[in-house]
Structure formats: structure tokens, C-alpha cells
Design a protein around this motif. Structure first.
Motif, PDB file in Angstrom:
ATOM      1  N   ARG A 110       7.738 -12.827   1.128  1.00  0.00           N
ATOM      2  CA  ARG A 110       8.023 -13.273   2.448  1.00  0.00           C
ATOM      3  C   ARG A 110       6.365 -13.164   3.016  1.00  0.00           C
ATOM      4  N   ASP A 111       5.650 -12.980   2.283  1.00  0.00           N
ATOM      5  CA  ASP A 111       3.875 -12.742   2.594  1.00  0.00           C
ATOM      6  C   ASP A 111       3.113 -14.379   2.149  1.00  0.00           C
ATOM      7  N   LYS A 112       4.074 -15.214   1.215  1.00  0.00           N
ATOM      8  CA  LYS A 112       3.089 -16.389   0.408  1.00  0.00           C
ATOM      9  C   LYS A 112       4.057 -17.132   0.617  1.00  0.00           C
ATOM     10  N   ALA A 113       5.178 -17.625   1.476  1.00  0.00           N
ATOM     11  CA  ALA A 113       5.598 -18.847   1.875  1.00  0.00           C
ATOM     12  C   ALA A 113       6.910 -17.979   2.741  1.00  0.00           C
ATOM     13  N   GLN A 114       6.799 -19.068   4.204  1.00  0.00           N
ATOM     14  CA  GLN A 114       7.823 -19.265   5.361  1.00  0.00           C
ATOM     15  C   GLN A 114       9.154 -20.051   5.339  1.00  0.00           C
ATOM     16  N   LEU A 115      10.555 -19.969   5.763  1.00  0.00           N
ATOM     17  CA  LEU A 115      11.328 -20.645   5.986  1.00  0.00           C
ATOM     18  C   LEU A 115      11.072 -21.646   6.820  1.00  0.00           C
ATOM     19  N   VAL A 116      10.622 -23.480   7.582  1.00  0.00           N
ATOM     20  CA  VAL A 116      10.965 -23.859   8.715  1.00  0.00           C
ATOM     21  C   VAL A 116      11.496 -24.405   9.881  1.00  0.00           C
ATOM     22  N   GLY A 117      12.560 -24.487   8.812  1.00  0.00           N
ATOM     23  CA  GLY A 117      13.758 -25.518   8.829  1.00  0.00           C
ATOM     24  C   GLY A 117      15.190 -25.394   7.648  1.00  0.00           C
ATOM     25  N   ILE A 118      15.819 -24.779   7.746  1.00  0.00           N
ATOM     26  CA  ILE A 118      17.184 -25.163   6.750  1.00  0.00           C
ATOM     27  C   ILE A 118      18.368 -26.147   7.583  1.00  0.00           C
TER      28      ILE A 118
ATOM     29  N   PHE B 124       5.838 -22.546  -5.642  1.00  0.00           N
ATOM     30  CA  PHE B 124       4.416 -22.189  -6.006  1.00  0.00           C
ATOM     31  C   PHE B 124       3.685 -22.718  -6.562  1.00  0.00           C
ATOM     32  N   TYR B 125       4.585 -23.588  -7.070  1.00  0.00           N
ATOM     33  CA  TYR B 125       3.126 -24.203  -7.985  1.00  0.00           C
ATOM     34  C   TYR B 125       2.189 -24.939  -7.781  1.00  0.00           C
ATOM     35  N   PRO B 126       0.262 -24.788  -8.081  1.00  0.00           N
ATOM     36  CA  PRO B 126       0.150 -24.019  -9.887  1.00  0.00           C
ATOM     37  C   PRO B 126       0.284 -22.673  -9.788  1.00  0.00           C
ATOM     38  N   HIS B 127       0.425 -22.037  -8.744  1.00  0.00           N
ATOM     39  CA  HIS B 127       0.080 -20.577  -8.982  1.00  0.00           C
ATOM     40  C   HIS B 127       1.614 -19.789  -9.499  1.00  0.00           C
ATOM     41  N   ARG B 128       0.823 -18.759  -9.832  1.00  0.00           N
ATOM     42  CA  ARG B 128       2.374 -17.774 -10.448  1.00  0.00           C
ATOM     43  C   ARG B 128       2.572 -16.798  -9.357  1.00  0.00           C
ATOM     44  N   PHE B 129       3.463 -16.182  -9.566  1.00  0.00           N
ATOM     45  CA  PHE B 129       3.570 -14.608  -8.830  1.00  0.00           C
ATOM     46  C   PHE B 129       4.896 -14.188  -9.520  1.00  0.00           C
ATOM     47  N   ALA B 130       4.971 -12.722  -9.314  1.00  0.00           N
ATOM     48  CA  ALA B 130       6.056 -11.546 -10.051  1.00  0.00           C
ATOM     49  C   ALA B 130       7.214 -12.294  -9.678  1.00  0.00           C
ATOM     50  N   GLY B 131       8.348 -12.322 -10.779  1.00  0.00           N
ATOM     51  CA  GLY B 131       9.143 -12.564 -10.743  1.00  0.00           C
ATOM     52  C   GLY B 131      10.058 -12.156  -9.512  1.00  0.00           C
ATOM     53  N   VAL B 132      10.964 -12.368  -9.631  1.00  0.00           N
ATOM     54  CA  VAL B 132      12.358 -11.747  -8.776  1.00  0.00           C
ATOM     55  C   VAL B 132      13.508 -11.410  -9.893  1.00  0.00           C
ATOM     56  N   VAL B 133      13.962 -11.709 -10.861  1.00  0.00           N
ATOM     57  CA  VAL B 133      14.357 -10.637 -11.427  1.00  0.00           C
ATOM     58  C   VAL B 133      14.027 -10.567 -13.045  1.00  0.00           C
ATOM     59  N   PRO B 134      14.645  -9.330 -13.566  1.00  0.00           N
ATOM     60  CA  PRO B 134      14.148  -9.498 -15.061  1.00  0.00           C
ATOM     61  C   PRO B 134      13.835 -10.428 -16.742  1.00  0.00           C
ATOM     62  N   SER B 135      12.349 -10.791 -16.850  1.00  0.00           N
ATOM     63  CA  SER B 135      12.343 -11.589 -17.536  1.00  0.00           C
ATOM     64  C   SER B 135      12.971 -10.989 -19.052  1.00  0.00           C
ATOM     65  N   LEU B 136      12.811 -11.780 -19.752  1.00  0.00           N
ATOM     66  CA  LEU B 136      13.262 -11.977 -21.090  1.00  0.00           C
ATOM     67  C   LEU B 136      12.441 -10.350 -22.259  1.00  0.00           C
ATOM     68  N   ASP B 137      13.335  -9.657 -22.601  1.00  0.00           N
ATOM     69  CA  ASP B 137      13.876  -8.869 -23.295  1.00  0.00           C
ATOM     70  C   ASP B 137      13.213  -8.676 -24.895  1.00  0.00           C
ATOM     71  N   PHE B 138      12.180  -9.200 -25.297  1.00  0.00           N
ATOM     72  CA  PHE B 138      11.920  -9.376 -27.241  1.00  0.00           C
ATOM     73  C   PHE B 138      12.434  -7.908 -28.230  1.00  0.00           C
ATOM     74  N   SER B 139      12.796  -6.883 -27.486  1.00  0.00           N
ATOM     75  CA  SER B 139      12.931  -5.591 -27.747  1.00  0.00           C
ATOM     76  C   SER B 139      14.094  -5.662 -28.352  1.00  0.00           C
ATOM     77  N   GLN B 140      15.137  -6.584 -28.288  1.00  0.00           N
ATOM     78  CA  GLN B 140      16.367  -6.689 -28.012  1.00  0.00           C
ATOM     79  C   GLN B 140      16.701  -8.083 -28.848  1.00  0.00           C
ATOM     80  N   THR B 141      17.629  -8.201 -29.663  1.00  0.00           N
ATOM     81  CA  THR B 141      18.561  -8.747 -30.268  1.00  0.00           C
ATOM     82  C   THR B 141      18.419 -10.296 -29.599  1.00  0.00           C
ATOM     83  N   LEU B 142      17.238 -11.048 -30.635  1.00  0.00           N
ATOM     84  CA  LEU B 142      18.202 -12.664 -29.801  1.00  0.00           C
ATOM     85  C   LEU B 142      18.107 -13.459 -30.712  1.00  0.00           C
ATOM     86  N   SER B 143      19.086 -14.348 -30.421  1.00  0.00           N
ATOM     87  CA  SER B 143      19.098 -15.814 -31.323  1.00  0.00           C
ATOM     88  C   SER B 143      19.413 -16.832 -30.314  1.00  0.00           C
TER      89      SER B 143
END
Ligand code: MG
Length: 385
Positions: free
Chosen positions: A28-36, A277-296
């Protein structure tokens, strides 16, 4: 980040809109909705307007816009817009610097061009924009010096893999596809498919039209056409590979043979956040991949006999001109007829093929011309049902 992203969200009540709000909730501190904007669902819009203090609201359908305005459900001082011109005005809001287009169908075309012409970056989710008007949109992007950011997971993956590599380093694009619900079914089994069968998608939660498109791979065909415009490669340089897990969202092969892939869980928040946010990167809002789990990760070539819509889309990408617009219109009519159980599943590619045959190939002269072709193709396809 030096400047705050000030966003106009066209299609706020759909699934892309929902995921966009999810991304904004985390930042919320980096982006604002001005029209919907939405087509008609103003009650949902009023909730969004209150939660995010949005001052500008467009409702495409005039009767719904009138209801909304007199409802008292919106914050005091809300400015209302309606019709296609209202959507365009919203897309031109002076305070906005990014317009996200996620409205269904051709409705997003003119507002997207309006945003580009008022020198705003555009994040494009609606497939129709590039499938119908690729040439006009890409010319405007160059002319006005704005960025076009792809929201679709595949195109966003390609966009991220290309990064700052020069165009001459790009050899091929490898678009991944889930293969849809009939991935392991025979053509014979597909011929008996009912709407309820086609509406199950194992990996992504989407609306009915898109879910059927995923099962026929017409969606991948549309994405192929979009990719030719976005990344400036001819269709023969774009491979399609079935990847059932939907973890790799697409890949890019460079001239030295190196292949880069983009991986993320199947959540639209990843590509949307990249666009915002391109080209910036900030923390994601959902969990990313977990490679400790089996992944095929599996890959296989698509069967063009089984996925006839994909073959037709490739032919349209090769032909260019008005062919992609006809493909898109005929597919929409055919899928709608299938969902209402008026035609069998395998009639979908047949209707597309016959509609394509009814129009001599030519280049569209203007956006109006393309929209007329779209309307004409819908009529022709409806006549075939
Ligand atoms: Mg996609």
C-alpha cells in the motif's frame, strides 16, 4: 522506488482485478489505485472504492452507472464515468502512470490505446488487445515511448527471461501450456465431452470461457499470436510445449543455445506484481516455490491433430492480417454455443475453420476496420451453429 505507481485498473471485479488488489494489499505504501472500472458490477466496485479510497469510477453499462451514482454506496466526491468513452477518460487520468487492462473482450482496446497516447505505461491482460490490434498497439507503444507490460503468466515469464538482452540474442521462445483437462484424453473421448467435463482445470482457477480455451488449447494459440507482437518473433520461432505442472511459465532460448526459464507457483500475483513494479522487485504476496519438496517437471510436444484449435491459431499467426481477429471471434461464439450445449465439443475448431474460410485474407486498415471484422466474424460463426 522514486515514484509511486498510480494505477487505473480496468476490470477491477474480475480475477485479474482481484489478484491486482491482492498485490496492492501487500504494498500500500508503493502503489495507489486512482481509478477503477467494471462492465456492470458496481456493488463490488463500491467496496473496492471505499477500501482503497478511489476517486474515479467507470461503469461501462449506462444503466448500472446510473444506479451506482444514485446508490450512495460510493465515497463522497466520487467521479463517475460511463460507456466506452468513460473508460477512455479513466485511462487518460492525468494522475495515473500505469493502466492495467483486464476487461473481458474487445472493450479494452480503445482505452488501452488512449492510455498509450497519454503516455502511460500499460499492463495488458486482455488477449484481444494484441490479437486484434497488435500492429496498432505496438506502433503506438513505439510512437509514444511507453512500456507495454505483459500480465499473462507466459508472456510475463518471457519478458522476465529476456530482461535486458538485445533482440538479436533472442533465438526462440518456448511457450508452456498445461494441456488442459483433456491432456491425457483421446480425440474419441474428447468428442463426447460435455461442458461440465471441459470446465475442470487442474492447475488454474479461471472463468468458463478461458477454461474451455485451455482444454482446446485455443488459449495457447491466442498467446502465440500475442507473443509474435510482444517479442517481435515470427510464429515459427515460437515453440509450444505441454508442461502439465504449470511451474515453468515459459522459456527463452538465446542464440548461444542457453535456455532461461521462469518458475513460480501458479498464482497470477507473480506476473501482476512484476508489471506493477517493473523494474523493481519487492516481497511477494504469496509463498514462492519450495524446493525442499519433491518437484518434477515434465514436458511433451502438443498433438496438433488433437488440439486442432492450436493448429488453426498457428496458421492465423502465419497468415497475419485479419485472420487472428476472425479466429478469436469465431472461437468465442463456438465456445459459448458449446457451453450452452448447442454444439458438440469438437465443433469448436470446425466453426473456427469455416469462419476463417469465409473471409478473404487482408490487412486491416484501422482499429474500426478490425472491430468490423470482429463483428462480421461473430455473425458468420453464429450462422454456422
Ligand atoms: Mg496464460
Amino acid at each position: 522506488m522514486t515514484t509511486m505507481r498510480k494505477i487505473v485498473l480496468l476490470g477491477a471485479t474480475g480475477s485479474i482485478g482481484e489478484n491486482t488488489l491482492k498485490v496492492l494489499d501487500g504494498h500500500r505504501d508503493k502503489a495507489q489505485l486512482v481509478g477503477i472500472a467494471a462492465r456492470s458490477r458496481w456493488r463490488e466496485l463500491s467496496e473496492i472504492a471505499r477500501k482503497y479510497s478511489v476517486k474515479n469510477v467507470a461503469i461501462f453499462e449506462e444503466s448500472a452507472a446510473k444506479e451506482a451514482e444514485s446508490s450512495g454506496a460510493f465515497p463522497a466526491g466520487t467521479r463517475f464515468y460511463t460507456g466506452e468513452s468513460g473508460l477512455c477518460e479513466l485511462a487518460e487520468l492525468p494522475e495515473a502512470n500505469l493502466v492495467v487492462t483486464a476487461v473481458v473482450g474487445t472493450l479494452g482496446l480503445r482505452p488501452t490505446l488512449a492510455a498509450i497516447r497519454s503516455r502511460k505505461d500499460v499492463a495488458v491482460a486482455s488477449k484481444e488487445i494484441l490479437v486484434l490490434a497488435g500492429r496498432f498497439v505496438m506502433n503506438a507503444v513505439r510512437e509514444y515511448g511507453v512500456k507495454i507490460l505483459p500480465v499473462d503468466s507466459e508472456h510475463n515469464a518471457i519478458f522476465q527471461c529476456i530482461g535486458t538482452e538485445p533482440q538479436r540474442h533472442l533465438d526462440r521462445i518456448i511457450l508452456t501450456a498445461s494441456g488442459g483437462i483433456f491432456r491425457d484424453s483421446s480425440l474419441e473421448e474428447m468428442s463426447r465431452a460435455r461442458p461440465a467435463d471441459a470446465l475442470k482445470n487442474p492447475n488454474w482457477a479461471m472463468g468458463p470461457k478461458v477454461t474451455v480455451d485451455s482444454s482446446t488449447m485455443a488459449n495457447k494459440g491466442l498467446e502465440l499470436i500475442e507473443a509474435t507482437w510482444l517479442f517481435g518473433l515470427p510464429q515459427e520461432k515460437i515453440d509450444i510445449v505441454v508442461h502439465p505442472q504449470s511451474i515453468i511459465h515459459s522459456m527463452v532460448k538465446f542464440t548461444d543455445g542457453s535456455v532461461l526459464a521462469h518458475l513460480a507457483p501458479p498464482s497470477m500475483t507473480f506476473p501482476i506484481q512484476n508489471c506493477i513494479f517493473y523494474p523493481h522487485r519487492f516481497a511477494g504476496v504469496v509463498p514462492s516455490l519450495d524446493f525442499s519438496q519433491t518437484l518434477s517437471l515434465e514436458f511433451r510436444a502438443p498433438n496438433y491433430e488433437k488440439y486442432k484449435c492450436l493448429r488453426l491459431a498457428r496458421e492465423c499467426a502465419r497468415a497475419g492480417g485479419i485472420a487472428p481477429a476472425i479466429f478469436n471471434a469465431a472461437n468465442e461464439i463456438a465456445v459459448d454455443a458449446f457451453l450452452r450445449e448447442r454444439v458438440p465439443y469438437l465443433a469448436i475448431p470446425e466453426i473456427i475453420e469455416k469462419t476463417l474460410a469465409a473471409f478473404p485474407l487482408r490487412e486491416p486498415s484501422s482499429l474500426e476496420d478490425v472491430l468490423a471484422v470482429d463483428a462480421g466474424a461473430r455473425l458468420t460463426a453464429s450462422g454456422l451453429i
